[in-house]
Write an enzyme that holds these catalytic residues in place. Structure first.
Site, mmCIF file in Angstrom:
data_model
loop_
_atom_site.group_PDB
_atom_site.id
_atom_site.type_symbol
_atom_site.label_atom_id
_atom_site.label_comp_id
_atom_site.label_asym_id
_atom_site.label_seq_id
_atom_site.Cartn_x
_atom_site.Cartn_y
_atom_site.Cartn_z
ATOM 1 N N SER A 82 -46.919 -3.678 46.071
ATOM 2 C CA SER A 82 -46.511 -4.930 45.423
ATOM 3 C C SER A 82 -45.802 -5.873 46.392
ATOM 4 O O SER A 82 -45.780 -7.081 46.164
ATOM 5 C CB SER A 82 -45.601 -4.647 44.222
ATOM 6 O OG SER A 82 -46.347 -4.017 43.206
ATOM 7 N N ASP A 255 -47.514 -1.884 35.596
ATOM 8 C CA ASP A 255 -47.679 -1.026 36.777
ATOM 9 C C ASP A 255 -47.056 0.355 36.576
ATOM 10 O O ASP A 255 -47.636 1.368 36.971
ATOM 11 C CB ASP A 255 -47.025 -1.732 37.974
ATOM 12 C CG ASP A 255 -47.031 -0.894 39.240
ATOM 13 O OD1 ASP A 255 -48.133 -0.579 39.722
ATOM 14 O OD2 ASP A 255 -45.946 -0.564 39.739
ATOM 15 N N HIS A 298 -52.391 -6.078 41.945
ATOM 16 C CA HIS A 298 -53.327 -4.983 42.239
ATOM 17 C C HIS A 298 -53.545 -4.229 40.946
ATOM 18 O O HIS A 298 -52.854 -4.472 39.956
ATOM 19 C CB HIS A 298 -52.761 -4.039 43.307
ATOM 20 C CG HIS A 298 -51.381 -3.563 42.966
ATOM 21 N ND1 HIS A 298 -51.139 -2.637 41.976
ATOM 22 C CD2 HIS A 298 -50.166 -3.937 43.432
ATOM 23 C CE1 HIS A 298 -49.836 -2.449 41.867
ATOM 24 N NE2 HIS A 298 -49.214 -3.235 42.728
#
Ligand code: MG
Ligand code: ZN
Length: 361
Positions: A82, A255, A298
């Site tokens: 990140s 996440d 991501h």
């Protein structure tokens, strides 16, 4: 005839100088007055479709007309972290995993938040993690390690960010260098609070809202509507500025659900993130000059839908990893300049497209 020629000469000088004025001060190529960037940390296409499938009502994300895909690889790894991904989105430059807003020699990259601030725009950051965590930090700090939280906190004092809301209070006041950065914020005219309800827009000033000592709780563990409310409040504050604003809102814990291979964690966080997006779309629709971007840094978990039922709103999932993957991630855009976000491009292009929309590049 001589007089007319003279008049035309004067007129053309006048027009040329006017044109220069327009390019210099009013950004003739400017498309949007405001940009609100949403980052769903670890949010891949499958995370979104999972939430869409189980949700009783359509998601706000589904209403975006312009979509694209961005490549997330970092300067060091096919699979980013990140820090590097946040840096790419914030500064338009790829760096190595673990770094924030700089290269491995420590050379600083300038973020869109700082470009916006220098141009007289208001700025804001909202996060469901600590405000010092990699994603928000990439917009305000420069550090060779994303984990140097106390140094990252100092970087907040080096800017004039107008409002930030998130966790992380501990690293501002319980510090190895003995400084009390809460006092420093106050002496820089910040209204410091621990609840969103406690800040008031009397006359426009700066706000630091610490909603947690470290990270905010999970949505399913009682975070409540902190994120949608913080988003709404921050928009209310920064939209007072006639020059416009740049704001980043992070759904941090999508996440963490991916790392935990916990689909319920992912979906509850994603639906909450989507409600925050709804607040921004509401504002953007009325305002007409606001570009709203939703993307991820991501994908996390290698999430796959291996079964389910669209009518019963059930899903069956598999995870292939407890870390990030190299997958491309989606980009959703609404408002002036949104059409620029279609196609396949680098994560760094998100920065350039936003800069272009604001007329900063
Ligand atoms: Mg994050
Ligand atoms: Zn992660």
């Amino acid at each position: 005839m001589k007089k007319l020629g003279f008049l035309i000469l004067i007129l053309s000088i006048f027009l040329t100088s006017c044109n220069n004025e327009v390019t210099k001060n009013n950004h003739s190529d400017k498309k949007a007055k405001n940009v609100i960037l949403f980052i769903g940390d670890g949010m891949g296409v499958t995370h979104i479709y999972s939430a869409m499938t189980v949700s009783e009502t359509p998601l706000n994300i589904e209403s975006f007309k312009y979509t694209g895909l961005q490549k997330t690889y970092s300067a060091s790894d096919y699979i980013t972290d990140s820090g590097a991904a946040g840096t790419a989105l914030a500064t338009g430059k790829k760096t190595k995993n673990g770094l924030i807003g700089c290269d491995s020699l420590g050379n600083h990259f300038k973020s869109i938040l700082k470009y916006a601030e220098e141009d007289g725009l208001s700025t804001g950051l909202v996060s469901t993690s600590s405000i010092l965590h990699a994603t928000p930090a990439a917009f305000i700090a420069n550090n060779i390690s994303r984990y140097n939280y106390q140094e990252i906190a100092l970087d907040f004092l080096k800017t004039d960010i107008d409002i930030f809301i998130g966790g992380g209070k501990k690293n501002f006041e319980d510090r190895e260098d003995g400084l009390n950065l809460i006092d420093s914020l106050k002496s820089k005219d910040y209204q410091v609070a621990t609840a969103i309800e406690d800040i008031n827009l009397v006359d426009f000033q700066k706000f630091a809202v610490f909603t947690a000592e470290k990270h905010n709780p999970e949505y399913r563990n009682g975070r409540g509507d902190m994120l949608p409310k913080a988003t709404e409040k921050a928009i209310e504050m920064v939209s007072q500025n006639k020059n416009g604003f740049f704001m980043m809102v992070e759904g941090s814990q999508i996440d963490w659900g991916g790392h935990d291979n916990d689909i319920d964690y992912i979906i509850t966080e994603l639906l909450d993130f989507d409600r925050a997006i709804g607040k921004a779309l509401e504002f953007a629709e009325k305002d007409g000059e606001t570009l709203v971007i939703v993307t991820a840094d991501h994908e996390t978990g290698g999430l796959t839908l291996v079964g389910g039922n669209i009518n019963n709103k059930t899903i069956e999932v598999n995870f292939s990893t407890d870390y990030h993957t190299a997958d491309m991630v989606p980009v959703f855009a609404y408002g002036p300049g949104a059409e620029e976000f279609t196609g396949i491009y680098e994560n760094t292009d998100v920065f350039h497209k936003m800069m272009q929309a604001l007329g900063l590049e």
